[in-house]
Design an enzyme around this catalytic site. Structure first.
Site, mmCIF file in Angstrom:
data_model
loop_
_atom_site.group_PDB
_atom_site.id
_atom_site.type_symbol
_atom_site.label_atom_id
_atom_site.label_comp_id
_atom_site.label_asym_id
_atom_site.label_seq_id
_atom_site.Cartn_x
_atom_site.Cartn_y
_atom_site.Cartn_z
ATOM 1 C CB SER A 107 37.673 38.736 49.845
ATOM 2 O OG SER A 107 38.650 38.383 49.154
ATOM 3 C CG ASP A 227 42.336 44.295 45.587
ATOM 4 O OD1 ASP A 227 43.218 43.638 45.869
ATOM 5 O OD2 ASP A 227 40.810 44.180 45.674
ATOM 6 C CG HIS A 282 41.624 42.708 49.025
ATOM 7 N ND1 HIS A 282 40.548 42.433 48.101
ATOM 8 C CD2 HIS A 282 41.488 41.614 49.831
ATOM 9 C CE1 HIS A 282 39.773 41.570 48.199
ATOM 10 N NE2 HIS A 282 40.264 40.784 49.342
#
Length: 316
Positions: A107, A227, A282
């Protein structure tokens, strides 16, 4: 063939032995994401898996504070420029990394590792893999904050209410990579991190950023197909999404790429730029996926410390 007894005789007689380099897998550096910790069970499991795939791999997990709670807080609050400078200093002091290393960023850790490459890259990164990273920023902040997670909730509130104020831009980490394509003027004027690292400000582009990123042997970017945390999810590929029209502009069609502001085009021309997708939300990662990626992209060899060898430096 020289026997062990003969070699031992030379050693005992004071005959020098030649130092030869060993070969070991390239070290691995990991930078975790928002709300995570450098010593969390998940990050440790990733390091352990890398060592299973490539035995002997040295693994370092980047931290902004050795205290685990403080390290997590630093993912929400802090100045990203200062954090990257801290990491540049941290990695430069680790002997095992001195010949270079591979790196994976989860991330926001992905664009921050890219920031490391562009700004210092000493020691150098060989292969960089990013997972759901916000390379082209976020146009909304949808982190799932638990009711009792006041750090997350405070950061979210500050970003959504006053993202372009100097206080927020210099303190709230996600605000520093906020980028709305429909509000680019405010972004270019106020962004404290992303507009600089993406070299988007005319007249203020840093050629070193492009040279350093282009020095990578491989840059792999993975996007999660489902996501909903990163908005837009295409940011993981430097793509741009017009949320009003739904039109997506691939990185190859953006000026950032065509004019090679940060070295992406050079990597692309050399076939060293890869765009991957994986099903899931995600940061939904399986050991199977990571194992496949580690086998394919990590584990290149590097010369190690000089060690004594049984080869003498005299003619027999």
């Amino acid at each position: 063939m020289i026997s062990l007894a003969i070699v031992s005789l030379f050693v005992s007689a004071g005959v020098g032995v030649v130092a030869t380099p060993t070969r070991r897998p390239l070290p691995l550096v990991i930078w975790h994401g928002l709300g995570d910790r450098y010593d969390s069970a998940g990050i440790k499991s990733v390091g352990n898996l890398a060592q299973e795939v490539h035995p002997g791999t040295f693994v370092h997990s980047i931290y902004l504070d050795e205290d685990s709670d403080a390290d997590r807080s630093a993912t929400f609050f802090g100045q990203v420029d200062e954090q990257i400078a801290t990491v540049c200093s941290q990695l430069s002091t680790i002997p095992e990394l001195s010949s270079g290393f591979n790196a994976i960023g989860f991330s926001q850790g992905g664009q921050f590792l890219r920031g490391y490459v562009q700004r210092c890259n000493s020691p150098p990164v060989k292969t960089l893999i990013t997972f759901g990273s916000q390379h082209n920023g976020i146009a909304d902040f949808l982190a799932e904050c638990k009711p009792t997670d006041f750090i997350c909730r405070t950061a979210s509130s500050a970003l959504l209410s006053s993202k372009w104020t100097p206080w927020v831009q210099n303190r709230v980490v996600p605000a520093q990579y906020f980028r709305d394509p429909e509000d680019l003027d405010a972004y270019l004027e106020h962004s404290a991190f992303l507009a600089d690292i993406n070299n988007e400000r005319p007249g203020k582009r840093n050629k070193t950023y492009a040279d350093n990123l282009a020095s990578l042997e491989r840059f792999v970017m993975l996007m999660f197909e489902d996501d909903t945390t990163v908005v837009p999810k295409e940011s993981a590929w430097f793509a741009e999404l017009n949320r009003t029209t739904g039109e997506r502009t691939l990185v190859e069609d953006r000026e950032l790429y065509k004019q090679d502001w940060i070295g992406l085009k050079e990597l692309g021309d050399r076939k060293q730029l890869e765009f991957l997708t994986t099903p899931g939300r995600h940061m939904e990662l399986s050991d199977e996926l990571l194992t496949d990626l580690f086998k394919k992209y990590l584990g290149g060899k590097v010369s190690g410390e000089k060690v004594e060898s049984w080869v003498q430096d005299v003619e027999l």
